[in-house]
Write a protein that holds these residues in place. Structure first.
Motif, short mmCIF file in Angstrom:
data_model
loop_
_atom_site.label_atom_id
_atom_site.label_comp_id
_atom_site.label_asym_id
_atom_site.label_seq_id
_atom_site.Cartn_x
_atom_site.Cartn_y
_atom_site.Cartn_z
N THR A 101 -38.32 -34.92 -50.78
CA THR A 101 -37.84 -34.06 -49.69
C THR A 101 -36.40 -34.38 -49.32
OG1 THR A 101 -38.85 -35.59 -48.12
CG2 THR A 101 -40.12 -33.64 -48.72
N VAL A 102 -36.05 -35.68 -49.39
CA VAL A 102 -34.67 -36.07 -49.09
C VAL A 102 -33.74 -35.64 -50.21
CG1 VAL A 102 -33.12 -38.02 -48.72
CG2 VAL A 102 -35.38 -38.00 -47.64
N ARG A 103 -34.18 -35.80 -51.46
CA ARG A 103 -33.33 -35.41 -52.60
C ARG A 103 -33.04 -33.92 -52.60
NH1 ARG A 103 -36.82 -39.02 -55.47
NH2 ARG A 103 -37.89 -37.28 -56.48
N GLU A 104 -33.91 -33.14 -52.00
CA GLU A 104 -33.72 -31.68 -51.97
C GLU A 104 -32.93 -31.23 -50.75
OE1 GLU A 104 -37.69 -30.24 -52.22
OE2 GLU A 104 -37.86 -30.58 -54.40
N ASP A 105 -32.74 -32.10 -49.77
CA ASP A 105 -31.99 -31.78 -48.55
C ASP A 105 -30.58 -32.32 -48.72
OD1 ASP A 105 -30.78 -31.87 -46.02
OD2 ASP A 105 -32.70 -32.06 -45.00
N ARG A 106 -29.64 -31.46 -49.04
CA ARG A 106 -28.30 -31.92 -49.37
C ARG A 106 -27.65 -32.70 -48.25
NH1 ARG A 106 -25.49 -28.07 -53.65
NH2 ARG A 106 -27.34 -27.21 -54.63
N LYS A 107 -27.75 -32.22 -47.02
CA LYS A 107 -27.09 -32.90 -45.91
C LYS A 107 -27.63 -34.31 -45.74
CE LYS A 107 -25.98 -32.47 -41.01
NZ LYS A 107 -26.11 -31.62 -39.79
N GLN A 108 -28.94 -34.44 -45.72
CA GLN A 108 -29.55 -35.76 -45.54
C GLN A 108 -29.26 -36.66 -46.73
OE1 GLN A 108 -33.77 -35.61 -44.86
NE2 GLN A 108 -33.89 -37.73 -44.19
N TYR A 109 -29.32 -36.11 -47.93
CA TYR A 109 -29.05 -36.90 -49.13
C TYR A 109 -27.64 -37.50 -49.10
CZ TYR A 109 -27.95 -38.10 -53.95
OH TYR A 109 -27.53 -38.77 -55.08
N PHE A 110 -26.66 -36.68 -48.78
CA PHE A 110 -25.29 -37.17 -48.82
C PHE A 110 -24.96 -38.11 -47.66
CE2 PHE A 110 -24.79 -33.49 -51.71
CZ PHE A 110 -24.36 -34.21 -52.81
N GLN A 111 -25.65 -37.97 -46.54
CA GLN A 111 -25.50 -38.95 -45.47
C GLN A 111 -26.00 -40.32 -45.92
OE1 GLN A 111 -27.66 -37.06 -42.27
NE2 GLN A 111 -25.81 -36.15 -41.40
N ILE A 112 -27.16 -40.32 -46.60
CA ILE A 112 -27.72 -41.58 -47.10
C ILE A 112 -26.85 -42.15 -48.21
CG2 ILE A 112 -29.69 -42.58 -48.35
CD1 ILE A 112 -31.48 -40.66 -46.73
N LEU A 113 -26.35 -41.28 -49.09
CA LEU A 113 -25.47 -41.76 -50.15
C LEU A 113 -24.21 -42.39 -49.58
CD1 LEU A 113 -24.78 -42.00 -53.16
CD2 LEU A 113 -23.73 -39.72 -53.00
N ARG A 114 -23.63 -41.77 -48.57
CA ARG A 114 -22.42 -42.33 -47.94
C ARG A 114 -22.69 -43.74 -47.41
NH1 ARG A 114 -21.51 -39.73 -42.47
NH2 ARG A 114 -23.26 -41.13 -42.12
N ASP A 115 -23.78 -43.90 -46.68
CA ASP A 115 -24.10 -45.21 -46.12
C ASP A 115 -24.38 -46.23 -47.22
OD1 ASP A 115 -23.79 -44.08 -43.63
OD2 ASP A 115 -25.94 -43.82 -43.27
N THR A 116 -24.99 -45.77 -48.32
CA THR A 116 -25.32 -46.66 -49.43
C THR A 116 -24.05 -47.13 -50.14
OG1 THR A 116 -27.46 -45.58 -49.72
CG2 THR A 116 -26.61 -46.85 -51.59
N VAL A 117 -23.11 -46.22 -50.35
CA VAL A 117 -21.85 -46.60 -50.99
C VAL A 117 -21.09 -47.60 -50.12
CG1 VAL A 117 -19.57 -45.73 -51.68
CG2 VAL A 117 -21.64 -44.51 -52.39
N LEU A 118 -21.07 -47.38 -48.83
CA LEU A 118 -20.38 -48.32 -47.94
C LEU A 118 -21.03 -49.70 -48.00
CD1 LEU A 118 -19.74 -45.98 -44.87
CD2 LEU A 118 -18.07 -46.74 -46.58
N ALA A 119 -22.37 -49.74 -48.05
CA ALA A 119 -23.06 -51.02 -48.18
C ALA A 119 -22.76 -51.66 -49.53
CB ALA A 119 -24.57 -50.81 -48.00
#
Length: 222
Positions: A101-119
């Protein structure tokens, strides 16, 4: 002075089992960009580079006919490959990664990706598929190889690698990479110019294929 035209790949297959292939719209974008660049009569590149992923190859193949280029002559450079976002998310969230469900939700996916890249940049993710330092080093190697060419260079890559080059050229904080990446359009053109080992940002996130086509369908980001 060497000019480097960096092209982000056309729209890939977000949400599909195999992201690394252009969507039907992505193929349209690549062809439209080729026509737009040909119409501008830009200097012919002395060398073409691309990353090793399928979406890089397919984007170049779509651009090539209008530009009179032979995609088979492109230099494949690992420094133009994208970081492994799926592997990075898996390292952070476990073998299952993100829920579908997260992978299909672009907004939520890219918010998580942003936080993951920063980590990732802060070395807070255990056993990533590639360290932040290793990613930065290989991107820098690609920059150096292109800067050493005697004339204009065209390169097809991905948003993360291109943004890493831009951040390095600006001597900006590493955290700015993901901010630039998330703003980058599919098939967007960014330009660097360089001399005596130094690179400078000339333009960012141009979309000449949109100006020529006047077709808002071609404006995508993922």
């Amino acid at each position: 002075m060497t000019g480097i035209m960096l092209v982000r790949h056309a729209q890939a297959s977000f949400g599909a089992a195999d992201y690394d292939r252009l969507s039907p719209l992505g193929h349209e974008q690549a062809a439209a960009l080729g026509r737009a660049l040909a119409a501008r009569a830009a200097p012919r590149p002395v060398r073409v580079y691309r990353g090793r992923q399928r979406r890089h190859r397919e984007t170049l193949e779509g651009m090539a006919p209008a530009l009179g280029l032979d995609p088979a002559q492109a230099v494949l450079h690992p420094g133009l490959d994208e970081f492994d976002a799926k592997g990075l998310l898996g390292a952070r969230f476990g073998p299952r990664g993100l829920p579908q469900t997260v992978r299909e939700d672009r907004k939520q996916y890219f918010q998580i990706l942003r936080d993951t890249v920063l980590a990732w940049q802060r070395d807070e993710i255990a056993d990533p598929p590639e360290s932040w330092t290793a990613f930065s080093d290989r991107v820098a190697q690609a920059s150096a190889a292109m800067l050493a060419e005697d004339g204009p260079v065209l390169a097809v890559s991905s948003g993360g690698a291109i943004s890493r080059m831009i951040v390095a050229a600006l001597d900006a904080p590493a955290a700015q990479m993901i901010q630039l990446q998330l703003q980058m359009k599919n098939c967007a053109v960014s330009r660097l110019v360089g001399r005596t080992g130094a690179l400078f940002l000339h333009s960012f996130n141009e979309a000449p294929h949109l100006a020529t086509a006047l077709d808002e369908r071609l404006l995508t980001y993922a």
